[in-house]
Design a protein around this motif. Structure first.
Motif, short mmCIF file in Angstrom:
data_model
loop_
_atom_site.label_atom_id
_atom_site.label_comp_id
_atom_site.label_asym_id
_atom_site.label_seq_id
_atom_site.Cartn_x
_atom_site.Cartn_y
_atom_site.Cartn_z
N ALA A 149 40.24 -77.30 20.26
CA ALA A 149 40.79 -77.15 18.91
C ALA A 149 42.17 -76.52 19.03
N ARG A 150 43.06 -76.88 18.12
CA ARG A 150 44.37 -76.22 18.04
C ARG A 150 44.20 -74.99 17.18
N VAL A 151 44.10 -73.83 17.81
CA VAL A 151 43.82 -72.62 17.05
C VAL A 151 45.14 -71.97 16.61
N PHE A 160 52.51 -78.82 10.17
CA PHE A 160 52.09 -79.79 11.19
C PHE A 160 50.91 -79.24 11.99
N CYS A 161 51.05 -78.01 12.47
CA CYS A 161 49.98 -77.40 13.27
C CYS A 161 48.74 -77.13 12.42
N ARG A 162 48.93 -76.73 11.18
CA ARG A 162 47.77 -76.46 10.30
C ARG A 162 46.97 -77.74 10.07
N PHE A 184 53.51 -80.10 21.12
CA PHE A 184 53.71 -78.73 20.66
C PHE A 184 55.21 -78.52 20.52
N HIS A 185 55.63 -78.15 19.32
CA HIS A 185 57.06 -77.94 19.09
C HIS A 185 57.52 -76.63 19.72
N SER A 186 58.84 -76.47 19.86
CA SER A 186 59.37 -75.21 20.37
C SER A 186 58.92 -74.07 19.46
N LEU A 187 58.64 -72.93 20.06
CA LEU A 187 58.21 -71.72 19.36
C LEU A 187 56.82 -71.82 18.73
N CYS A 188 56.11 -72.90 19.01
CA CYS A 188 54.73 -73.00 18.53
C CYS A 188 53.88 -72.01 19.32
N ASP A 189 53.08 -71.22 18.61
CA ASP A 189 52.20 -70.31 19.35
C ASP A 189 50.72 -70.62 19.11
N CYS A 190 50.44 -71.84 18.73
CA CYS A 190 49.04 -72.26 18.63
C CYS A 190 48.40 -72.27 20.02
N VAL A 191 47.09 -72.03 20.05
CA VAL A 191 46.38 -71.94 21.33
C VAL A 191 45.31 -73.03 21.41
ZN LIG Z 1 51.71 -74.48 16.28
#
Ligand SMILES: [Zn+2]
Length: 237
Positions: A149-151, A160-162, A184-191
């Motif tokens: 999962a993209r947390v 986009f991430c949500r 994953f875009h720059s500065l994305c901090d999704c895990v």
């Molecule tokens: Zn993200």
């Protein structure tokens, strides 16, 4: 099962690796500018960027492999499986980021700060890439039918991430094929977080589904329009 605290701790280790990489990059950039006379040494900037991305990318992948094994040990699954580290981002990919980032040095008004900002964003993304890839690849190879999962994590998460996170733990190679799931875009901090059968995602998927459904009801079926609506509804990027 990964808890929100596990995800936060893993994100912190990945962020530390990025911080070290960016500090080294910034030091080196200062020295480069101080000594710069004449032509911009693009080839040297490409090499240094690729070296940094390889060294710190390995550190990110190592942390990810440990995390995968630890979570799998806790999961109620049969069989043994040991995760493997993904390779760092290819040198050519790092070099391409470097070539793009130095663009502002060649304008009528050279802008080294802008270049470093671009370079830092690219290095951040590429350093994290093998950590993310480690999770995705091992999910695919794991005989225990894992998914990821993209947390969302960090203070804000973009629309986009949500949207991708709202799908929950569905991602594996077939689900991701040809889609945006692995970008994953720059500065994305999704895990990207592995989840095994019977486990819950470590975040409120239903709340994200509601956000998405509300935006869709308002905007219709076009994904771009839905994202625009989410940005408006939530006051985010
Ligand atoms: Zn993200």
């Amino acid at each position: 099962m990964a808890t929100p605290a596990d995800v936060a701790a893993f994100r912190a280790t990945q962020a530390d690796v990025v911080t070290l990489a960016l500090a080294e990059l910034a030091d080196w950039w200062q020295q480069l500018l101080a000594l710069l006379t004449g032509d911009v040494p693009v080839a040297q900037i490409e090499t240094v960027t690729a070296d940094l991305v390889a060294v710190y990318g390995d550190a990110a992948a190592l942390a990810a492999v440990d995390w995968y094994d630890e979570l799998r040990d806790q999961a109620d699954v049969r069989g043994t499986f040991r995760a493997r580290m993904a390779e760092p981002a290819p040198r050519e990919q790092a070099a391409a980021v470097a070539r793009w980032a130095v663009g502002p040095l060649f304008g009528a008004q050279p802008d080294p700060a802008k270049s470093l900002e671009h370079l830092s964003g690219g290095v951040q993304r590429l350093v994290l890439q093998p950590g993310r890839q480690t999770i995705a690849t091992n999910v695919d190879q794991d005989p225990a039918d894992a998914r990821w999962a993209r947390v969302p994590s960090g203070p804000t998460t973009c629309a986009f991430c949500r949207l991708l996170a709202s799908r929950g733990a569905v991602y594996h190679s077939e689900e991701s094929a040809g889609g945006l799931a692995t970008s994953f875009h720059s500065l994305c901090d999704c895990v990207p977080t592995p989840v095994w059968p019977g486990e819950q995602e470590p975040y409120d998927v239903d709340a994200l589904v509601d956000e998405y459904s509300n935006a869709r009801a308002e905007a219709g079926g076009n994904p771009k329009a839905i994202l625009a609506q989410m940005r408006k509804d939530l006051g985010i990027n």
